[in-house]
Design an enzyme around this catalytic site. Structure first.
Site, PDB file in Angstrom:
ATOM      1  CB  ILE A 128      -0.971   0.053   1.208  1.00 38.72           C
ATOM      2  CG1 ILE A 128      -0.213   0.111   2.546  1.00 38.72           C
ATOM      3  CG2 ILE A 128      -1.968  -1.073   1.177  1.00 38.72           C
ATOM      4  CD1 ILE A 128      -1.077   0.585   3.704  1.00 38.72           C
ATOM      5  CG  ASP A 129       3.916   1.326   2.733  1.00 30.38           C
ATOM      6  OD1 ASP A 129       2.833   1.623   3.258  1.00 30.38           O
ATOM      7  OD2 ASP A 129       4.728   0.533   3.238  1.00 30.38           O
ATOM      8  NE  ARG A 186       7.971   0.222   4.383  1.00 27.66           N
ATOM      9  CZ  ARG A 186       8.804  -0.646   3.837  1.00 27.66           C
ATOM     10  NH1 ARG A 186       9.445  -1.498   4.602  1.00 27.66           N
ATOM     11  NH2 ARG A 186       8.996  -0.676   2.543  1.00 27.66           N
ATOM     12  CD  GLU A 201       3.119   4.158   8.982  1.00 32.37           C
ATOM     13  OE1 GLU A 201       2.425   3.708   9.898  1.00 32.37           O
ATOM     14  OE2 GLU A 201       3.599   3.420   8.079  1.00 32.37           O
ATOM     15  CG  HIS A 206      -3.366  -2.652  10.397  1.00 30.56           C
ATOM     16  ND1 HIS A 206      -2.892  -2.032  11.518  1.00 30.56           N
ATOM     17  CD2 HIS A 206      -2.336  -3.342   9.860  1.00 30.56           C
ATOM     18  CE1 HIS A 206      -1.611  -2.345  11.676  1.00 30.56           C
ATOM     19  NE2 HIS A 206      -1.253  -3.140  10.690  1.00 30.56           N
TER      20      HIS A 206
HETATM   21  O1  F6P Z   1       4.209  -1.661   4.556  1.00 29.08           O
HETATM   22  C1  F6P Z   1       2.824  -1.654   4.737  1.00 29.08           C
HETATM   23  C2  F6P Z   1       2.474  -1.149   6.095  1.00 29.08           C
HETATM   24  O2  F6P Z   1       1.065  -1.118   6.225  1.00 29.08           O
HETATM   25  C3  F6P Z   1       3.073   0.211   6.462  1.00 29.08           C
HETATM   26  O3  F6P Z   1       2.389   1.272   5.872  1.00 29.08           O
HETATM   27  C4  F6P Z   1       3.006   0.164   7.963  1.00 29.08           C
HETATM   28  O4  F6P Z   1       4.003   0.972   8.553  1.00 29.08           O
HETATM   29  C5  F6P Z   1       3.273  -1.286   8.275  1.00 29.08           C
HETATM   30  O5  F6P Z   1       2.979  -2.015   7.095  1.00 29.08           O
HETATM   31  C6  F6P Z   1       2.472  -1.844   9.403  1.00 29.08           C
HETATM   32  O6  F6P Z   1       2.867  -3.143   9.621  1.00 29.08           O
HETATM   33  P1  F6P Z   1       2.131  -4.152  10.591  1.00 29.08           P
HETATM   34  O7  F6P Z   1       0.923  -4.669   9.870  1.00 29.08           O
HETATM   35  O8  F6P Z   1       3.126  -5.213  10.830  1.00 29.08           O
HETATM   36  O9  F6P Z   1       1.749  -3.412  11.821  1.00 29.08           O
END
Ligand code: F6P
Length: 363
Positions: A142-143, A187, A238, A288
């Protein structure tokens, strides 16, 4: 000629993974006796005892292109090159299980692997390719932070979710005369934040690529209030950070987790603003929700194109490649080039668009 293909989905999930799996199965079905298998939870399935591998046929994949997530599971804990093992004293060490993985692929008579994942997964693809595995990478996240491809699938769906959140926050912000801060994922890249801010018409967007000056944000909100508007929307990625400061992050307590966990910048920003502005504020952390649910049409189409292209590369025996979207074509690029990050540069048209209609970037 008969062939066995193994499909894996690794790293954080995203909408469109199932559409790739379905497209791989459908395209492979056009060949003579090609069989598609899925390793459960990335390479964990094939490394498990007993192995967890599932048959992927037309029946298994029927209708899954509209479903979020991945029917073969995923994980961002543990790579075949750094497998977490718990020591008797409770601490963790990592071991390299890549040779064992290659042995297991041979024992299952797997001739080609399609590894669907982000930068971490494609790094694994490249290292396995260097060790002789016939592998094709498919970029997902998604990033949207993978280089060599204009877009990754999952990104547009996340932008839709984030934009919908901005739209909803506008009505409640306007009713209460509030500053609403929306923290979104991404990210180290600001693609989701910048896109949602432009689409939703936010007043401020803060992205990791441009460290922010809090006084610039304060000035923007003050001038808006002075001009008669009592509310403002701030979208913050974030990974955003103040100039000279650091991003809000914490170490994960999950064994073998491969990333630093970002999050919390929205609340940090609110404290900084509250110290300077006498106005009601609230923070929403979208989290999420951006990763779940039905993929939008764009992501389904892109994912399906990637799946078909991956099988065509296997047919051509063109391994060590990652499929990519370079408008208007679906192309293939060397895996070693694909793992570099794709961040927003100062000249990007979207950044210029944001500046060009008065969105404050905090600089
Ligand atoms: O890389 C996708 C992502 O959703 C990022 O945007 C986010 O920082 C990270 O994964 C969150 O990861 P997790 O699902 O392990 O908390």
């Amino acid at each position: 000629m008969a062939k066995r293909i193994l499909v894996t989905t690794g790293g954080g999930d995203c909408p469109g993974l199932n559409a790739v799996i379905r497209a791989i199965v459908k395209r492979a079905g056009q060949e003579d006796n090609w069989e598609v298998l899925g390793s459960i939870d990335a390479f964990h399935g094939i490394l498990k005892e007993p192995m967890e591998i599932m048959q992927l046929d037309k029946k298994t994949v029927a209708g899954i292109h509209v479903r979020g997530g991945t029917i073969i599971g995923t994980t961002n804990k543990g790579s075949p090159f750094a497998w977490p093992i718990k020591k008797p004293d409770g601490s963790w060490e990592t071991v390299d299980r890549s040779d064992e993985l290659i042995q297991r692929l041979k024992s299952q008579e797997i001739e080609a692997v399609v590894n669907i994942g982000g930068d971490g997964s494609q790094d694994i693809s490249q290292r396995l390719f260097q060790k002789g595995v016939n592998i094709i990478g498919v970029p997902k996240t998604i990033d949207n932070d993978l280089s060599c491809t204009d877009f990754t699938f999952g990104f547009q769906t996340a932008v839709e979710v984030a934009t919908d959140a901005v739209d909803k926050l506008v009505t409640t912000a306007a009713s209460h005369n509030r500053v609403m801060i929306l923290e979104v994922m991404g990210r180290g890249a600001g693609w989701i934040a910048l896109s949602a801010a432009v689409a939703g018409g936010a007043e401020v967007v803060l992205i990791p690529e441009i460290p922010y000056d809090i006084e610039k944000v304060v000035a923007k909100i003050r001038s808006r209030i002075k001009n008669g508007k009592g509310f403002a929307i701030i979208v913050v990625a974030e990974g955003a950070k103040p100039a000279g400061g650091r991003e809000a992050a914490r170490e994960s307590d999950e064994a073998g987790y491969q990333n630093v966990r970002l999050g919390g910048i929205g609340f940090k920003l609110m404290e900084e603003l509250k110290a300077r502005l006498d106005i009601s504020m609230r923070v929403t952390v979208l989290g999420h929700l951006q990763r779940g649910g039905i993929p939008c049409a764009f992501d389904r189409i892109l994912a399906t194109q990637f799946g078909v292209k991956a099988v065509e590369l296997i047919k051509e025996e063109k391994f060590g490649r990652m499929v990519a979207y370079q408008h208007p074509d679906i192309v293939d690029v060397p895996l070693e080039k694909a793992t570099a990050y794709n961040l927003i540069n100062q000249d990007h048209y979207l950044l210029k668009t944001a500046r060009g209609h008065n969105i404050c970037l905090g600089d």
